[in-house]
Design an enzyme around this catalytic site. Structure first.
Site, mmCIF file in Angstrom:
data_model
loop_
_atom_site.group_PDB
_atom_site.id
_atom_site.type_symbol
_atom_site.label_atom_id
_atom_site.label_comp_id
_atom_site.label_asym_id
_atom_site.label_seq_id
_atom_site.Cartn_x
_atom_site.Cartn_y
_atom_site.Cartn_z
ATOM 1 N N GLY A 186 4.724 4.537 -1.205
ATOM 2 C CA GLY A 186 3.365 5.104 -2.173
ATOM 3 C C GLY A 186 2.239 4.224 -1.437
ATOM 4 O O GLY A 186 2.340 3.060 -1.541
ATOM 5 N N THR A 187 1.712 4.822 -0.474
ATOM 6 C CA THR A 187 0.598 3.932 0.133
ATOM 7 C C THR A 187 -0.891 4.543 -0.429
ATOM 8 O O THR A 187 -1.137 5.454 -0.667
ATOM 9 C CB THR A 187 0.456 4.664 1.452
ATOM 10 O OG1 THR A 187 2.822 4.241 1.794
ATOM 11 C CG2 THR A 187 -0.262 4.030 2.214
#
Length: 538
Positions: A356-357
């Site tokens: 998740g970035t």
């Protein structure tokens, strides 16, 4: 870079944003505004990037957090600097130790895959070396959002709720309890537009800011992190945290049609984007071939070959058995290019000779520019949140292999293959600007597509991000966004690609771009429609 600011390959594409004094592009409007506020207070692009990054841990916690890793490319004083702030595996972990706990492969969630978080150290290091304002001042907007609350944005709300479902299915209730106490109080996640606050998060950020991030590694936060992970059966210790230092590295690049495309060297997967561009640079693409089947086929095939090499060779550079120079050599690019024919083929790694970035971009009127990315991995990360702090710990260690013969085999103190990558463009030794597309293994593919959209097809930053994307998964499998031209999809299938139209929310990455006009200094920015993003400028 020459493009028509009014050119739209598709009527639904948006126009770029222009400004002169500064610009911040992020996936969340409040974070972009936080960075812009810091610019207006006298900070530079580095301060603004730190402010936006810290704010994103609050306003988009489903994609990143204080307990994750970070990388940065910083253009300042006429040159590009690279920062690798990814943390290693704990000193006490080993393949045997993990197997003794009943695992045949690294688990995705829980305490075992928790590695040393690097993001706070990145903020502190960037502030010390290049910032104009104290770190605590750059973190002030994030602290305020956490303390006072903010309305949750739509994309964040979607991924927030999805994370809750995943943890319910895959983590024991006791393990995930602190995550639910922090991010789903009362048993549910916040809806879009609902106010959410996290006082513990505010306290942790204030501690980081006041100590220059030292408290996270050698102070009160380090003690809390180590005690919590130990109680959950993990390997991370206070000694692991105290030993960590971010690493300044020399960025790597390829020349692509007169532009230098820069990435962070391994352990990051930016090398894959450069491998693909090194192949594609020897091919001709007509300016009007955007989304043409033949052009798409060659891009996909080059990317497959690049991934085959990357997944075989990329790991902690101290453990790589091949050099970046060998992989990016002209002769190896020629060899791999010669393997691309008219039909799709299964990807295979080559044998070069041995020897998740969240993503954000920031720029200021002084010429400083920052390409910055941070992540907890897989959304919120491990599912562990240090009680009372808002610190969601990453699960980056899940990418290690338990096969001792694999290049990315788990070892104590080793950094794993890392998916998050910032990108940067220069030309003739002068800055063009930062770019990036977050999203796991989509990231190097997004980098290739964004660069080609601007360089080969003369699209402005906004159109370059709005263009329909493809994503190679494995073997011959390729997914296309639903608004992809049907005729192109059918032509790719005839070439042997296994095509699916995928409407998965956000699975094609979310990007930001800022470019600078060398003559006027005017900034031109774009942000992805696939998220809540915005470009804030003045």
């Amino acid at each position: 870079m020459t493009f028509d600011p009014l050119y739209h390959p598709h009527p639904s594409y948006r126009l770029p944003t222009y400004s002169r004094n500064g610009m911040v592009a992020t996936s969340q409007p409040l974070a972009a505004q936080a960075g812009l506020d810091i610019l207006k207070k006298g900070g530079n692009a580095i301060d603004a990037a730190i402010a936006a990054a810290a704010a994103l841990t609050v306003v988009e916690p489903c994609s990143n957090g204080i307990g994750g890793d970070a990388f940065a490319l910083v253009w300042t004083e006429g040159r590009l600097h690279g920062l690798n702030s990814s943390g290693p595996a704990p000193a006490s972990i080993s393949i045997d130790a993990v197997k003794e706990r009943g695992h045949s492969e690294m688990p995705k969630f829980g305490a075992i895959p928790v590695t040393v978080p690097g993001a706070p150290a990145a903020w502190g290091e960037l502030s010390r070396r290049f910032g104009k304002l104290p770190l605590i001042e750059a973190l002030e907007p994030a602290i305020r959002y956490a303390e006072e609350g903010f309305p949750v944005s739509p994309t964040a709300a979607y991924y927030w709720e999805r994370a809750a479902r995943i943890y319910r299915e895959r983590l024991p209730q006791n393990t995930a309890r602190s995550w639910y106490d922090t991010f789903a109080p009362g048993g549910r996640t916040p809806a879009a537009g609902e106010l959410w606050r996290s006082p513990g998060h505010a306290w942790a950020l204030a501690s980081i800011g006041e100590s220059g991030a030292d408290s996270f590694y050698r102070g009160e936060l380090a003690e809390a992190i180590a005690a919590y992970v130990r109680g959950e059966g993990g390997f991370l210790t206070a000694e692991d945290l105290a030993a960590f230092r971010p690493e300044w590295v020399d960025p790597i690049h390829v020349n692509y049609r007169g532009y230098e495309v820069w990435e962070i060297p391994p352990n990051g997967q930016g090398l894959i984007a450069l491998l693909a561009l090194n192949i594609l640079g020897g091919m001709e693409f007509a300016p009007d071939s955007l989304l043409a089947p033949g052009a798409l086929h060659r891009q996909i095939e080059a990317t497959k070959l690049a991934f085959a090499d990357g997944l075989k060779f990329i790991t902690d550079p101290a453990h790589m058995n091949i050099t970046v120079q060998d992989l990016l050599s002209a002769s190896y690019g020629d060899l791999r290019r010669g393997m691309i024919g008219p039909q799709a083929r299964m990807p295979e790694a080559g044998e070069p000779s041995s020897g998740g970035t969240v993503y954000l971009a920031a720029a200021d009127a002084e010429g400083n520019m920052v390409s910055f990315i941070q992540s907890n991995y897989m959304g919120f990360g491990s599912g562990l949140v240090v009680p009372g702090t808002g610190i969601a710990l990453q699960n980056r260690g899940s990418d290690f292999s338990l096969d001792p013969a694999h290049a990315n085999a788990l070892q104590p103190g080793k950094k794993t293959y890392h998916t998050i990558i910032p990108g940067f463009l220069t030309r003739g030794g002068e800055a063009v600007g930062p770019f990036g597309v977050m999203g796991g293994y989509m990231q190097p593919q997004g980098h290739v597509q964004a660069v080609m959209n601007m360089v080969d097809f003369a699209l402005h930053p906004q159109a370059a991000l709005d263009t329909p994307r493809w994503q190679w998964h494995k073997d011959l499998s390729v997914s296309l966004e639903p608004h992809f031209p049907l005729a192109a999809a059918q032509a790719l299938e005839r070439m042997g690609h296994r095509i699916t139209l995928e409407s998965g929310f956000g699975s094609f990455g979310r990007g930001q771009i800022i470019l600078r006009d060398p003559a006027s200094g005017v900034l031109c920015g774009g942000t992805d429609f696939r998220t809540d993003g915005t470009v804030a400028g003045w």
